[in-house]
Design a protein around this motif. Sequence first.
Motif, PDB file in Angstrom:
ATOM      1  N   VAL A 125       0.848  -1.257   0.085  1.00  0.00           N
ATOM      2  CA  VAL A 125      -0.224  -0.001   0.023  1.00  0.00           C
ATOM      3  C   VAL A 125       0.673   1.176   0.047  1.00  0.00           C
ATOM      4  N   ASP A 126       1.958   1.325   0.889  1.00  0.00           N
ATOM      5  CA  ASP A 126       2.763   2.225   0.926  1.00  0.00           C
ATOM      6  C   ASP A 126       3.587   2.495  -0.323  1.00  0.00           C
ATOM      7  N   MET A 127       4.047   1.663  -0.879  1.00  0.00           N
ATOM      8  CA  MET A 127       4.537   1.552  -2.138  1.00  0.00           C
ATOM      9  C   MET A 127       3.714   2.101  -3.339  1.00  0.00           C
ATOM     10  N   GLU A 128       2.368   1.872  -3.112  1.00  0.00           N
ATOM     11  CA  GLU A 128       1.333   1.914  -4.032  1.00  0.00           C
ATOM     12  C   GLU A 128       1.702   1.153  -5.421  1.00  0.00           C
ATOM     13  N   ASP A 129       2.125  -0.089  -4.872  1.00  0.00           N
ATOM     14  CA  ASP A 129       2.190  -1.140  -6.073  1.00  0.00           C
ATOM     15  C   ASP A 129       1.390  -2.131  -5.981  1.00  0.00           C
ATOM     16  N   SER A 130       0.334  -1.909  -6.738  1.00  0.00           N
ATOM     17  CA  SER A 130      -1.071  -2.860  -6.710  1.00  0.00           C
ATOM     18  C   SER A 130      -0.671  -4.278  -7.312  1.00  0.00           C
ATOM     19  N   ASN A 131       0.329  -4.414  -8.291  1.00  0.00           N
ATOM     20  CA  ASN A 131       0.800  -5.598  -8.890  1.00  0.00           C
ATOM     21  C   ASN A 131       1.594  -6.271  -8.035  1.00  0.00           C
ATOM     22  N   LEU A 132       2.366  -5.720  -7.012  1.00  0.00           N
ATOM     23  CA  LEU A 132       3.086  -6.486  -6.010  1.00  0.00           C
ATOM     24  C   LEU A 132       2.158  -6.854  -5.068  1.00  0.00           C
ATOM     25  N   GLY A 133       0.961  -6.270  -4.748  1.00  0.00           N
ATOM     26  CA  GLY A 133      -0.162  -6.535  -3.712  1.00  0.00           C
ATOM     27  C   GLY A 133      -0.793  -7.822  -4.302  1.00  0.00           C
ATOM     28  N   LEU A 134      -1.167  -7.918  -5.366  1.00  0.00           N
ATOM     29  CA  LEU A 134      -1.526  -9.182  -6.144  1.00  0.00           C
ATOM     30  C   LEU A 134      -0.702 -10.262  -5.884  1.00  0.00           C
ATOM     31  N   VAL A 135       0.772 -10.285  -6.112  1.00  0.00           N
ATOM     32  CA  VAL A 135       1.529 -11.191  -5.869  1.00  0.00           C
ATOM     33  C   VAL A 135       1.660 -11.661  -4.460  1.00  0.00           C
TER      34      VAL A 135
END
Length: 806
Positions: A427-437
């Motif tokens: 969330v803090d990195m604003e990385d939705s793709n990483l969130g999915l992983v």
Amino acid sequence: MNIKFQTFRTLSSLVSSHASLDSQIKSLINQSQYLAALKLFSPGTASKFTFLPLLKACTFLSSLRYGKIIHSAAIVLGLQRDPFITTSLINFYVKCGSLGDAVEVFDSFSEREVLLKDVTIWNSVIDGYFRYGNPEEGVTRFRQMQSLGLRPDRYSLSILLGICDSFLGSPEGKQIHGYITRNLLWGDAFLETALLHMYLSCGKINEAFIVFDNLEDRSNVVLWNVMIGGFCQNGMWEHSLELYSLAKSENIGIVSASFSSALSACCCGECADIGKQLHCDVIKQGFHGYVNNGRASDALEVYCQMKLTGIFPDAITFSNILSACSMVRLHNFGRSIHAELIKRSIQNTIALQSSLLTMYSKCGSSEEALLIFCNMAEKDVVAWGSVISGLCHNRKYEKALEFFKAMEDDALKPDSEILVSIVSSCVDMEDSNLGLVVHGFIIKSGHELDFFVAISLINMYSNFCSVEMAAKIFSYMLCKNLVAWNSLMSCYSKNDLPEISITIFSQIVEQKLKPDSVSITTVLGTVSVLATLVKGKAIHGYLIRMGIPLNLQVENALIDMYLKCGCLKNCQAIFRNMAHRSLVTWNSMIIGYGCHGDFFKALRIFDEMRSEGVIPDRISFLSLISSCRHSGLVKEGLRIFHSMRSEHGIKPRMEDYVSIVDLLGRAGHLEEAYRFIQEMPNASDRSVWVCLLSFCQVYGNIELGEIAASKILESESAEGSNFIPLLNLYGGAKLWDRGVNLRASMKEKGLKKNPGCSWIELKDSVDVFYSGDSSSQKGVQIYDALTHLCRNMEKKVVDYEIVEAY
């Protein structure tokens, strides 16, 4: 004969090797070297007695991977029917958050004779259902156990007592109490503690005291702590302190929890003298009470006094003082403790190293934390969790992800706390793709049903505007408690779905959950966005009807809601009846009076706030200046703006400058507003020029309007709607050629005007209307009514002119 002898020797050798392996594994586990013990495991050489300690190691490490390997080996060796191994497997899966696996093991257990005799197996699965928020199924299993003729033991009853305050209720708790008495099950401290806790949690003070007073053996300090804390939680702090004194007189071994509860009672009763006596007791016993009660500064003071008196601190003392340093971010003091540990050569225990790791991480010293971690001979899940959460806390997300990957390579299973930290990092990195992983990893590791992990995923998808995924995770949760419902409601509110958010609040009530301050403030914030006064009043009425206490957070939300719905009288009533007011409260009232054009009442509130010792912030001054804007008090607004920096040292921000431009523009002082913008530290900001341009249209100042428009065109964030005032200005002055040129410039930059909108609340619904939009379901009715009104108005004008002519 020789063949028989040879077989005997082989069997003896095999038994000896099994015994040796069992001994090594047990020795390693007793030394807390769980990973080393698991690495010794080999299905070919394992005996029945190897599985129990290994499952214990897997449980401690939360290692589903190793646990499932051991489970498979037990099946291959035909040990899955062993009741002890079955119970250990169920406990392992429950504590690792994999309730489905635990239930599968239980349901596949085929030894009906054992199930009819061994209550321990039933307890394990019942406890799992209660632990993960599925009490209905847990109670069903308990009744199934009884229907088979199996009598509950003390642990079964303790599990049931644990949910009486949240699910079963005190009448059922009394039935269990009666069962205990009838079956002479007294004498078990665990069961007696659970019974006392049940009565106190349900507010049955007299029943709890009768049970406590009739106990034959009251030497267990846990029983006293439950009573001391329970009385305090039920508002009877005097009795808490009486019990504390009685415990001391009966030579009960007072522990940190005793001090925490007694100190809380002193706070409730504002008993400074008794608090000082407790302080002396804490000094005599150590300082653990202060640390557990969140009073780190007091703990550090006691530690210094302890050293002066010559009392030698032990490992527990050091661990607690390092926790205190973590709370108040005392890096240098923590380093001095570290130096003392090195001198005394006691820093090598895992617990102390983890405390050092946490202290350095929370104090922002990631390098020193990593140095501690790298020098640890054995790293358990707690150590990995400390370093990963510390890196996340210090915003070193890439490094945290590297350690997360390294932990997996080291064959250690991350626990829920680590996974929550990693999800928050996405969330803090604003990385939705990483969130999915990360979500995919969580599903594979079997942690998706873990309550805390699920909540973190809901919040993650809420921040990534993926409402459907957040709702899907919520639907899969086994434990849908109030925290889960609050997270979902906040998700809908944050993603511009206020109507659904309000519906979620209704569902919370229907589920017979008692909304807390988070629920109330979230739904009131949603109502404020919609400005639906009817719904806001309904929620306020619900609070009063249900007797839900109005804390500061809720009262501030009510004031904000009534303010945005235009009900200043209700704001005043709540404000005057508040026991405590925060800076947010005062600012809200200043804004309220300002929006209603009453600057002098706003100023009176500001002065009252300062007289009560509340220091104003930027919002306070911005609210006052806004009041001046609505009241047309230019000089007063400028005076307040300049005093913000000169008298209070608050540096103005862009919105403050825009507020002054708005103040001058409303009064028609356009040249003064232009000079003010030129003297600003950052005069290139689009917002001040947009504000000036809007007033140039009002007062017909084409020259300044063109200057403002040229500044806006230079901005990369310009919008088509910003230039509408200048187009209207050209139209009013009949400067059509300039209007055409401006439209051409706008088209070249790809700018177009977004349609304006209005909304109206009718009964319990809000209808929104956009300029030029005919998609409303009531569009035909609306335009028919509008045409009818226009005709009536024309007719009235004609009638009026005829009357005037006569």
